[in-house]
Design a protein around this motif. Structure first.
Motif, PDB file in Angstrom:
ATOM      1  N   VAL A 106       0.660  -1.264  -0.211  1.00 38.42           N
ATOM      2  CA  VAL A 106      -0.152   0.022  -0.047  1.00 38.42           C
ATOM      3  C   VAL A 106       0.774   1.274  -0.095  1.00 38.42           C
ATOM      4  N   GLY A 109      -3.199   5.539   1.800  1.00 36.27           N
ATOM      5  CA  GLY A 109      -4.670   5.183   2.192  1.00 36.27           C
ATOM      6  C   GLY A 109      -4.431   3.599   2.878  1.00 36.27           C
ATOM      7  N   THR A 110      -5.699   3.055   2.981  1.00 34.85           N
ATOM      8  CA  THR A 110      -5.815   1.722   3.628  1.00 34.85           C
ATOM      9  C   THR A 110      -6.649   0.682   2.880  1.00 34.85           C
ATOM     10  N   THR A 124      -2.151  -0.999   5.893  1.00 35.09           N
ATOM     11  CA  THR A 124      -2.033   0.396   5.904  1.00 35.09           C
ATOM     12  C   THR A 124      -0.915   0.943   4.826  1.00 35.09           C
ATOM     13  N   GLU A 125      -0.716   2.274   4.679  1.00 36.52           N
ATOM     14  CA  GLU A 125       0.344   2.890   3.979  1.00 36.52           C
ATOM     15  C   GLU A 125       1.718   2.291   4.365  1.00 36.52           C
ATOM     16  N   ASN A 141     -11.637  -1.302  -0.213  1.00 33.29           N
ATOM     17  CA  ASN A 141     -11.566   0.114   0.276  1.00 33.29           C
ATOM     18  C   ASN A 141     -12.487   0.727   0.960  1.00 33.29           C
ATOM     19  N   SER A 147      -7.176   4.819  -2.282  1.00 31.17           N
ATOM     20  CA  SER A 147      -6.024   4.046  -1.973  1.00 31.17           C
ATOM     21  C   SER A 147      -5.311   3.505  -3.004  1.00 31.17           C
TER      22      SER A 147
END
Length: 170
Positions: A106, A109-110, A124-125, A141, A147
């Motif tokens: 990633v 975003g998530t 997560t990022e 998402n 994301s």
């Protein structure tokens, strides 16, 4: 040769190459490599040599995004894929079965990833997960902003990797 933005090059195993920045601004590159015997591979970050010392030279910064051991590959021919994918807010890929191991890194975003057992986890990022082949999976998402992720993996050569693992806007 010079590589332009958003371009790439395939280097065969055992090839000797040199990467250098002859410009005046920083350059970032993504290198995906597999090492091992002919029937299995492991993507790894291989340290890059420091450039020749000069008043302008600086060492490269290497960030390992993913390092996974893959199972023995059964097919005779595989396709390696690397895609940048954007999940728009609310996009749900739905449950799917991928034909080879695939990783998701990633970038922003998530993403919510559902395991074969139905458990949800937020990716997560800056985080990566390797998703096994031939398992019921789901990526979505649930947020209210887009994301972006890098998807990478190997699938049998006769399978389209994009249709096998990429999200479809809803």
């Amino acid at each position: 040769s010079t590589l332009d933005v958003e371009s790439g090059v395939f280097l065969r195993a055992g090839a000797i190459y040199e990467a250098r920045n002859d410009g005046d601004s920083d350059v970032s590159l993504l290198r995906l490599s597999f090492v091992g015997n002919n029937s299995s591979g492991t993507p790894v970050a291989i340290p890059m040599a420091s450039p020749v010392a000069s008043s302008m030279a600086a060492d490269a910064t290497i960030t390992s995004i993913a390092d996974f051991s893959l199972p023995t590959l059964q097919a005779e021919s595989y396709t390696l894929f690397l895609e940048r994918v954007t999940w728009f807010a609310g996009v749900d890929r739905g449950q799917y079965i991928q034909n080879g191991p695939a990783g998701i890194y990633v970038e922003s975003g998530t993403l919510t990833i559902s395991s074969p057992s139905g458990l949800d986890g937020d990716l997560t990022e800056g985080n990566t997960v390797l998703l096994p082949a031939d398992q019921a999976l789901r990526a979505r998402n649930d947020g209210d902003t887009s994301s972006q992720a890098l998807m990478f993996g190997v699938v049998p050569a006769n399978v389209n990797p994009v249709s096998a693992v990429s999200p479809t806007p809803t």
